[in-house]
Design a protein around this motif. Structure first.
Motif, PDB file in Angstrom:
ATOM      1  N   CYS A  58       0.771  -1.261  -0.118  1.00 23.36           N
ATOM      2  CA  CYS A  58       0.075   0.046   0.049  1.00 23.36           C
ATOM      3  C   CYS A  58       0.622   1.342   0.008  1.00 23.36           C
ATOM      4  O   CYS A  58       2.101   1.423  -0.038  1.00 23.36           O
ATOM      5  N   GLN A  59      -0.050   2.342  -0.033  1.00 25.99           N
ATOM      6  CA  GLN A  59       0.727   3.845   0.084  1.00 25.99           C
ATOM      7  C   GLN A  59       1.756   3.993   1.301  1.00 25.99           C
ATOM      8  O   GLN A  59       2.713   4.388   1.239  1.00 25.99           O
ATOM      9  N   MET A  60       1.330   3.206   2.333  1.00 27.06           N
ATOM     10  CA  MET A  60       1.962   3.311   3.629  1.00 27.06           C
ATOM     11  C   MET A  60       3.214   2.851   3.307  1.00 27.06           C
ATOM     12  O   MET A  60       4.500   3.323   3.835  1.00 27.06           O
ATOM     13  N   ASN A  61       3.485   1.619   2.782  1.00 23.47           N
ATOM     14  CA  ASN A  61       4.782   0.870   2.295  1.00 23.47           C
ATOM     15  C   ASN A  61       5.523   1.875   1.532  1.00 23.47           C
ATOM     16  O   ASN A  61       6.748   1.913   1.486  1.00 23.47           O
ATOM     17  N   MET A  62       4.994   2.613   0.351  1.00 22.68           N
ATOM     18  CA  MET A  62       5.811   3.323  -0.089  1.00 22.68           C
ATOM     19  C   MET A  62       6.366   4.524   0.325  1.00 22.68           C
ATOM     20  O   MET A  62       7.476   4.806  -0.008  1.00 22.68           O
ATOM     21  N   LEU A  63       5.472   5.047   1.279  1.00 19.83           N
ATOM     22  CA  LEU A  63       6.233   6.089   2.047  1.00 19.83           C
ATOM     23  C   LEU A  63       7.175   5.509   3.180  1.00 19.83           C
ATOM     24  O   LEU A  63       8.424   6.322   2.994  1.00 19.83           O
ATOM     25  N   ALA A 111       2.834  13.995  -2.727  1.00 16.98           N
ATOM     26  CA  ALA A 111       3.743  13.505  -1.538  1.00 16.98           C
ATOM     27  C   ALA A 111       2.411  12.654  -0.480  1.00 16.98           C
ATOM     28  O   ALA A 111       1.567  13.170  -0.370  1.00 16.98           O
ATOM     29  N   PHE A 112       2.906  11.768   0.211  1.00 16.48           N
ATOM     30  CA  PHE A 112       2.158  11.339   1.183  1.00 16.48           C
ATOM     31  C   PHE A 112       2.710  11.933   2.546  1.00 16.48           C
ATOM     32  O   PHE A 112       3.896  11.988   2.768  1.00 16.48           O
ATOM     33  N   ALA A 113       1.536  12.023   3.408  1.00 23.61           N
ATOM     34  CA  ALA A 113       1.983  12.394   4.687  1.00 23.61           C
ATOM     35  C   ALA A 113       1.345  11.513   5.824  1.00 23.61           C
ATOM     36  O   ALA A 113       0.189  11.527   5.770  1.00 23.61           O
ATOM     37  N   ARG A 114       2.067  10.714   6.486  1.00 21.19           N
ATOM     38  CA  ARG A 114       1.163   9.950   7.413  1.00 21.19           C
ATOM     39  C   ARG A 114       0.788  10.665   8.525  1.00 21.19           C
ATOM     40  O   ARG A 114       1.479  11.455   9.271  1.00 21.19           O
ATOM     41  N   THR A 136      -1.270  13.837   0.396  1.00 26.02           N
ATOM     42  CA  THR A 136      -2.214  12.668   0.695  1.00 26.02           C
ATOM     43  C   THR A 136      -2.245  12.159   1.885  1.00 26.02           C
ATOM     44  O   THR A 136      -1.092  11.629   2.194  1.00 26.02           O
ATOM     45  N   PHE A 137      -3.019  12.354   3.053  1.00 28.11           N
ATOM     46  CA  PHE A 137      -2.589  12.034   4.478  1.00 28.11           C
ATOM     47  C   PHE A 137      -2.844  10.602   4.540  1.00 28.11           C
ATOM     48  O   PHE A 137      -4.239  10.217   3.795  1.00 28.11           O
TER      49      PHE A 137
END
Ligand code: SAM
Ligand code: SF4
Length: 539
Positions: A17-22, A166-169, A214-215
């Motif tokens: 998922c995107q969490m892994n990409m980040l 960018a992703f921001a967790r 993207t949060f």
């Protein structure tokens, strides 16, 4: 200074998922600081990392196969360090060393910050390193939470999906414990990150030229953090980030149906930079299944949420996830899921065949009793329904004009380039070939509108300097490859255009479509040059 004992080349494959990409973006940034550079060629790398996914068995099998192929690679490269990081590392731990004895590092989602040190130590001592968090069964919630660190300090712009995105967790972990899901074990307890840290991080990203943030959170709309006497909800966070100059779009995934509060829907409606798009997985359209899954809502609750979304944000696009073939799913239950898709006409749905996962409640309590061929047939049937809705919905958009954030060259254009370098395109994330979700199908949404723009937003004027829009004076034909971007409702659009548009907002008129994609061309405008002439400019 001593010479490094390895070539400082890193190969990283990211699955899931995107969490892994980040996470990969952050690991790469940390290793680059230590002098590493990325290579796409695994045979050239003295450091090989697999950032893994455990949501379904298939993703894990692919990683074990990839590890198998590296069985003898240390004969050529005795200094090589091979690491398995992320969800599978947390889940399988020592089992990975047993199944693949040539692996040097097993590092869970909560220890990613340790990777530079662990890689160096593993190489120096030729010792295996295992760094994982506490198991949720073996300690208190606070202790386990403390062993899962949020890892978000550094960034590597080159690892982003594009330099403009960018992703921001905003939170880690999950406490929902859906009975089929391994995430609460692999990512630990739900913990929201400090709001002011997130705002500062977004400010920095905007400063670096990021246009779309993207949060990320497993249940992103459950976000809650008390800081300096103030309670921050997701809606507060979005409002604070919305004011940051330079940002054009804000998105957030994944939403949990029960936590879709009205204050959140109101910011989606009222703030112009917030995408009119919500990913809210239903998982099933059958109450018995939802109960077995321990999702915490019924179809009636989900319907109520959909009605609130429609009433508050009339043109909002909604997408979903479904699991087919969950334990005890009858044909009648499956038909109810199809009915839900027919009723809500999701923009797209990710459809998963149930995969039993060790450590979950469903694994312990229920038999995996839907045969594989039935799971496959249900998967196909659901996908076919989604695709037909998608096609119909996309076709309704033909002739309309949308504001599109231009992301880069389309896949077709990249193939056409045959590997030629192109400056406006960013190096893509070296992701693995094992996505945790099937490719999205842009599935329709039933809140139709007659006006010519997406999501009920006012059309905007393309805001680019004239120099950017002007054709070059040379006689050479302008290079106009196929570009790709997304509308405010997250619909994919391809169109020919000048690559200098990447990272900007453009207005695209839709002329055709497929199930997944709108196909269009940039709206031609007349731009006044000097005092007398009016030149038509094709941007
Ligand atoms: N937190 C998100 C939510 O609750 O919607 C989803 C996170 S999960 C990594 C992504 C999707 O994987 C889920 O929505 C579910 O549809 C699917 N999934 C999770 N566990 C699964 C399993 N054991 N078998 C098949 N699909 C699964
Ligand atoms: Fe898994 Fe459910 Fe948590 Fe989503 S909400 S991550 S499906 S346990």
């Amino acid at each position: 200074m001593t010479e490094p004992t390895h070539n400082q080349k890193l190969f990283i494959e990211t699955v899931g998922c995107q969490m892994n990409m980040l996470d990969s973006e952050l690991v790469v940034a940390a290793l680059r600081k230590d002098g590493f550079s990325l290579t796409d060629d695994i045979t050239q790398a003295d450091t090989v990392l697999f950032n893994t996914c455990s949501v379904r068995e298939h993703a894990e099998q692919k990683i074990y196969s990839a590890l198998g192929r590296l069985k003898f690679s240390k004969r050529e490269r005795p200094n090589q360090v091979i690491g398995v990081i992320g969800c599978m590392a947390q889940k399988d731990q020592k089992l990975i060393f047993k199944r693949a004895p040539h692996v040097d590092l097993v590092v869970g989602t909560g220890q990613l910050a340790e990777i530079p040190r662990l890689v160096a130590e593993a190489r120096e001592n030729r010792e295996r390193k295992l760094a994982v968090s506490l198991s949720r069964r073996d300690a208190t919630r606070t202790e386990v939470a403390g062993s899962f660190l949020s890892y978000d300090p550094l960034r590597d712009p080159e690892m982003r999906p594009s330099p403009f995105q960018a992703f921001a967790r905003i939170m880690i972990g999950c406490d929902k414990f859906c009975t089929y899901c391994v995430v609460p074990m692999t990512r630990g307890p739900e913990q929201s990150r400090p709001a002011l840290d997130i705002v500062a991080e977004c400010r920095q990203l905007a400063h670096e030229g990021v246009k779309e943030i993207t949060f990320l959170g497993q249940t992103v709309n459950s976000y809650k953090f008390v800081q300096e006497g103030r309670t921050w909800r997701l809606s507060d966070l979005i409002s604070a980030v919305h004011d940051i100059p330079g940002l054009d779009r804000i998105k957030f995934v994944t939403n949990y149906p029960k936590d879709m509060t009205d204050d959140l829907l109101e910011v989606v409606r009222d703030l112009p930079k917030v995408a009119k798009y919500l990913h809210v997985p239903a998982q099933s359209g059958c109450d018995d299944m939802l109960k077995r899954m321990k999702r915490g809502y019924t179809v009636a609750h989900y319907r109520d949420m959909m009605e609130r979304i429609a009433a508050t944000v009339p043109d909002c696009a909604v997408s979903s996830d479904f699991i087919v073939g969950f334990c005890g799913e009858t044909d009648e239950a499956h038909q109810k899921s199809l009915d839900l898709i027919r009723e809500f006409r999701f923009k797209n749905s990710f459809i998963f065949k149930y995969s039993p996962r060790g450590g979950t409640k469903a694994y312990q309590l229920y038999a995996d009793d839907v045969p594989e061929d039935v799971k496959r047939a249900r998967n196909h049937e659901m996908l076919a329904l989604q695709n037909s809705i998608s096609e119909e919905d996309n076709a309704l958009r033909i002739g309309r004009t949308y504001e599109v954030l231009v992301e880069g060259l389309s896949k077709t254009a990249k193939k056409d380039l045959h590997g030629q370098e192109f400056s406006a395109d960013s190096p893509s994330l070296r992701t693995g070939s094992v996505p945790s979700a099937p490719a999205p199908t842009d599935v329709g949404h039933d809140h139709d509108h007659d006006h010519d723009h997406d999501c009920g937003r006012e059309p905007v004027v393309l805001d680019l300097p004239l120099a950017e829009l002007s054709p070059t004076p040379s006689a050479a034909p302008e290079y106009r490859p196929q570009l790709v971007g997304r509308t405010m409702c997250d619909r994919i659009v391809v169109f020919p255009g000048n690559p200098r548009l990447v990272g900007s907002l453009a207005r695209v008129q839709v002329e055709d479509c497929t199930q997944t994609t709108l196909i269009g061309s940039i709206v031609t405008r007349e731009v006044q040059h000097g005092s007398s002439s009016a030149l038509p400019i094709l941007v």
